[in-house]
Design a protein around this motif. Structure first.
Motif, PDB file in Angstrom:
ATOM      1  N   LEU A 109       0.815  -1.204   0.000  1.00  0.00           N
ATOM      2  CA  LEU A 109       0.000   0.000   0.000  1.00  0.00           C
ATOM      3  C   LEU A 109       0.850   1.255   0.000  1.00  0.00           C
ATOM      4  N   ASP A 110       1.973   1.251   0.722  1.00  0.00           N
ATOM      5  CA  ASP A 110       2.790   2.463   0.797  1.00  0.00           C
ATOM      6  C   ASP A 110       3.562   2.724  -0.487  1.00  0.00           C
ATOM      7  N   ARG A 111       3.458   1.814  -1.472  1.00  0.00           N
ATOM      8  CA  ARG A 111       4.076   2.047  -2.779  1.00  0.00           C
ATOM      9  C   ARG A 111       3.031   2.199  -3.867  1.00  0.00           C
ATOM     10  N   ALA A 112       1.783   2.358  -3.465  1.00  0.00           N
ATOM     11  CA  ALA A 112       0.711   2.348  -4.454  1.00  0.00           C
ATOM     12  C   ALA A 112       0.384   3.716  -5.013  1.00  0.00           C
ATOM     13  N   GLY A 113       1.155   4.727  -4.678  1.00  0.00           N
ATOM     14  CA  GLY A 113       0.891   6.044  -5.221  1.00  0.00           C
ATOM     15  C   GLY A 113      -0.203   6.762  -4.456  1.00  0.00           C
ATOM     16  N   THR A 114      -0.620   7.901  -4.945  1.00  0.00           N
ATOM     17  CA  THR A 114      -1.681   8.669  -4.321  1.00  0.00           C
ATOM     18  C   THR A 114      -2.587   9.220  -5.401  1.00  0.00           C
ATOM     19  N   ARG A 115      -3.664   9.869  -4.984  1.00  0.00           N
ATOM     20  CA  ARG A 115      -4.564  10.483  -5.947  1.00  0.00           C
ATOM     21  C   ARG A 115      -4.114  11.891  -6.322  1.00  0.00           C
ATOM     22  N   ALA A 116      -3.006  12.368  -5.730  1.00  0.00           N
ATOM     23  CA  ALA A 116      -2.597  13.752  -5.953  1.00  0.00           C
ATOM     24  C   ALA A 116      -2.072  13.983  -7.361  1.00  0.00           C
ATOM     25  N   ALA A 117      -1.345  13.022  -7.931  1.00  0.00           N
ATOM     26  CA  ALA A 117      -0.731  13.200  -9.243  1.00  0.00           C
ATOM     27  C   ALA A 117      -1.668  12.673 -10.325  1.00  0.00           C
ATOM     28  N   LEU A 118      -2.144  13.566 -11.169  1.00  0.00           N
ATOM     29  CA  LEU A 118      -3.016  13.175 -12.267  1.00  0.00           C
ATOM     30  C   LEU A 118      -2.196  12.404 -13.293  1.00  0.00           C
ATOM     31  N   ARG A 119      -2.635  11.209 -13.637  1.00  0.00           N
ATOM     32  CA  ARG A 119      -1.886  10.412 -14.601  1.00  0.00           C
ATOM     33  C   ARG A 119      -2.710  10.213 -15.862  1.00  0.00           C
ATOM     34  N   TYR A 120      -2.006   9.997 -16.961  1.00  0.00           N
ATOM     35  CA  TYR A 120      -2.637   9.880 -18.268  1.00  0.00           C
ATOM     36  C   TYR A 120      -2.343   8.513 -18.874  1.00  0.00           C
ATOM     37  N   VAL A 121      -3.374   7.885 -19.415  1.00  0.00           N
ATOM     38  CA  VAL A 121      -3.212   6.614 -20.114  1.00  0.00           C
ATOM     39  C   VAL A 121      -2.437   6.868 -21.403  1.00  0.00           C
ATOM     40  N   MET A 122      -1.416   6.038 -21.670  1.00  0.00           N
ATOM     41  CA  MET A 122      -0.527   6.277 -22.808  1.00  0.00           C
ATOM     42  C   MET A 122      -0.590   5.206 -23.894  1.00  0.00           C
ATOM     43  N   ASP A 123      -1.460   4.211 -23.738  1.00  0.00           N
ATOM     44  CA  ASP A 123      -1.726   3.243 -24.805  1.00  0.00           C
ATOM     45  C   ASP A 123      -0.450   2.592 -25.340  1.00  0.00           C
ATOM     46  N   ARG A 124       0.463   2.269 -24.426  1.00  0.00           N
ATOM     47  CA  ARG A 124       1.705   1.576 -24.780  1.00  0.00           C
ATOM     48  C   ARG A 124       2.532   2.347 -25.819  1.00  0.00           C
ATOM     49  N   ARG A 125       2.643   3.628 -25.618  1.00  0.00           N
ATOM     50  CA  ARG A 125       3.466   4.452 -26.498  1.00  0.00           C
ATOM     51  C   ARG A 125       4.938   4.050 -26.341  1.00  0.00           C
ATOM     52  N   PRO A 126       5.667   3.853 -27.450  1.00  0.00           N
ATOM     53  CA  PRO A 126       7.074   3.443 -27.353  1.00  0.00           C
ATOM     54  C   PRO A 126       7.935   4.498 -26.658  1.00  0.00           C
ATOM     55  N   ILE A 127       8.766   4.041 -25.736  1.00  0.00           N
ATOM     56  CA  ILE A 127       9.741   4.899 -25.065  1.00  0.00           C
ATOM     57  C   ILE A 127      11.020   4.084 -24.873  1.00  0.00           C
ATOM     58  N   ILE A 128      12.023   4.709 -24.277  1.00  0.00           N
ATOM     59  CA  ILE A 128      13.270   4.017 -23.964  1.00  0.00           C
ATOM     60  C   ILE A 128      13.459   4.011 -22.448  1.00  0.00           C
ATOM     61  N   VAL A 129      13.711   2.830 -21.892  1.00  0.00           N
ATOM     62  CA  VAL A 129      14.019   2.698 -20.465  1.00  0.00           C
ATOM     63  C   VAL A 129      15.317   1.907 -20.343  1.00  0.00           C
ATOM     64  N   ASN A 130      16.295   2.497 -19.690  1.00  0.00           N
ATOM     65  CA  ASN A 130      17.606   1.857 -19.517  1.00  0.00           C
ATOM     66  C   ASN A 130      18.200   1.414 -20.850  1.00  0.00           C
ATOM     67  N   GLY A 131      17.990   2.235 -21.877  1.00  0.00           N
ATOM     68  CA  GLY A 131      18.563   1.951 -23.182  1.00  0.00           C
ATOM     69  C   GLY A 131      17.803   0.946 -24.017  1.00  0.00           C
ATOM     70  N   GLU A 132      16.697   0.407 -23.494  1.00  0.00           N
ATOM     71  CA  GLU A 132      15.930  -0.617 -24.197  1.00  0.00           C
ATOM     72  C   GLU A 132      14.562  -0.080 -24.612  1.00  0.00           C
ATOM     73  N   ARG A 133      14.113  -0.498 -25.791  1.00  0.00           N
ATOM     74  CA  ARG A 133      12.776  -0.117 -26.244  1.00  0.00           C
ATOM     75  C   ARG A 133      11.743  -0.689 -25.277  1.00  0.00           C
ATOM     76  N   SER A 134      10.855   0.159 -24.796  1.00  0.00           N
ATOM     77  CA  SER A 134       9.828  -0.231 -23.838  1.00  0.00           C
ATOM     78  C   SER A 134       8.526   0.457 -24.228  1.00  0.00           C
ATOM     79  N   PHE A 135       7.489   0.236 -23.419  1.00  0.00           N
ATOM     80  CA  PHE A 135       6.185   0.801 -23.749  1.00  0.00           C
ATOM     81  C   PHE A 135       5.593   1.484 -22.522  1.00  0.00           C
ATOM     82  N   LEU A 136       5.002   2.645 -22.769  1.00  0.00           N
ATOM     83  CA  LEU A 136       4.473   3.477 -21.695  1.00  0.00           C
ATOM     84  C   LEU A 136       2.995   3.160 -21.472  1.00  0.00           C
ATOM     85  N   ILE A 137       2.658   2.724 -20.255  1.00  0.00           N
ATOM     86  CA  ILE A 137       1.272   2.403 -19.905  1.00  0.00           C
ATOM     87  C   ILE A 137       0.543   3.657 -19.443  1.00  0.00           C
TER      88      ILE A 137
END
Length: 221
Positions: A109-137
């Motif tokens: 629960l203490d790692r589950a985030g909060t309602r304070a930060a508005l987040r946006y659905v990204m439909d698995r948009r391609p990004i780079i994480v640690n130099g590897e192709r990844s997808f943004l949820i």
């Protein structure tokens, strides 16, 4: 003992997936008072809440009861992780035991985030994480939920690269949770990243350009 409180539309499936174990009790969120009675009587090792229930007033009241009642100290309160269709990942988990399945597809629960930060659905948009192709949820000004092919673990450093037409930006972060997700014949990893030095203006513009509907339920971080 394990207690799971899920959305009404998922309770039947959760019971089919987990309920064969006599040490598991599954409740719909509308039956949270019955769930609390069971928790008080049995003192389960784990209580797992659906994301939607955890952010409601009833969910907050139940969590407060668990945190403030000395007789319930030591219970591991967790939040189930959903996929993009808001279906709990535990329903697809292959673990043999119910407890292992819930642990693999939830986060504390203490790692589950909060309602304070508005987040946006990204439909698995391609990004780079640690130099590897990844997808943004999904993405907020404080964190991102991503899908990767490489395994990552909580507390590991992460380097996120986001690109838009005017250029790209690099953001350092930390992995706060990670779960394995079967994908065909392979395994991918869904992870939450807390951004340590975010540029809020740049990220907000990115979200406005590429994001879907905003969502105030539990996010990545």
């Amino acid at each position: 003992m394990l207690v799971v409180i899920g959305a009404p539309e998922h309770v039947h499936a959760l019971r089919n997936r987990l309920g064969a174990d006599p040490a598991v009790a599954v409740f719909a969120d509308m039956d949270s008072l019955k769930a609390l009675e069971t928790i008080t009587a049995t003192r389960p090792r784990i209580v797992a809440l659906s994301q939607t229930f955890a952010v409601t007033a009833r969910g907050a009241a139940l969590v407060a009861q668990l945190m403030n009642d000395a007789s319930l100290a030591g219970i591991d309160v967790r939040v189930l992780i959903d996929d993009e269709q808001k279906i709990p990942l535990v329903l697809a988990d292959r673990a043999d035991s119910a407890e292992k399945a819930v642990l693999e597809t939830s986060r504390p629960l203490d790692r589950a985030g909060t309602r304070a930060a508005l987040r946006y659905v990204m439909d698995r948009r391609p990004i780079i994480v640690n130099g590897e192709r990844s997808f943004l949820i999904d993405l907020s000004v404080t964190g991102a939920q991503v899908l990767l092919s490489a395994r990552v673990r909580p507390s590991e450093a992460a380097r996120v690269v986001l690109a838009k037409e005017t250029g790209e930006a690099r953001f350092p972060g930390t992995i706060v949770w990670s779960v394995a997700v079967p994908s065909g014949g392979s395994i991918q990893y869904r992870a939450g990243i807390k951004l340590t030095s975010p540029d809020a203006t740049w990220i907000e513009d990115y979200c406005q350009q590429y994001g879907g509907r905003p969502d105030r339920t539990f996010g990545a971080e």
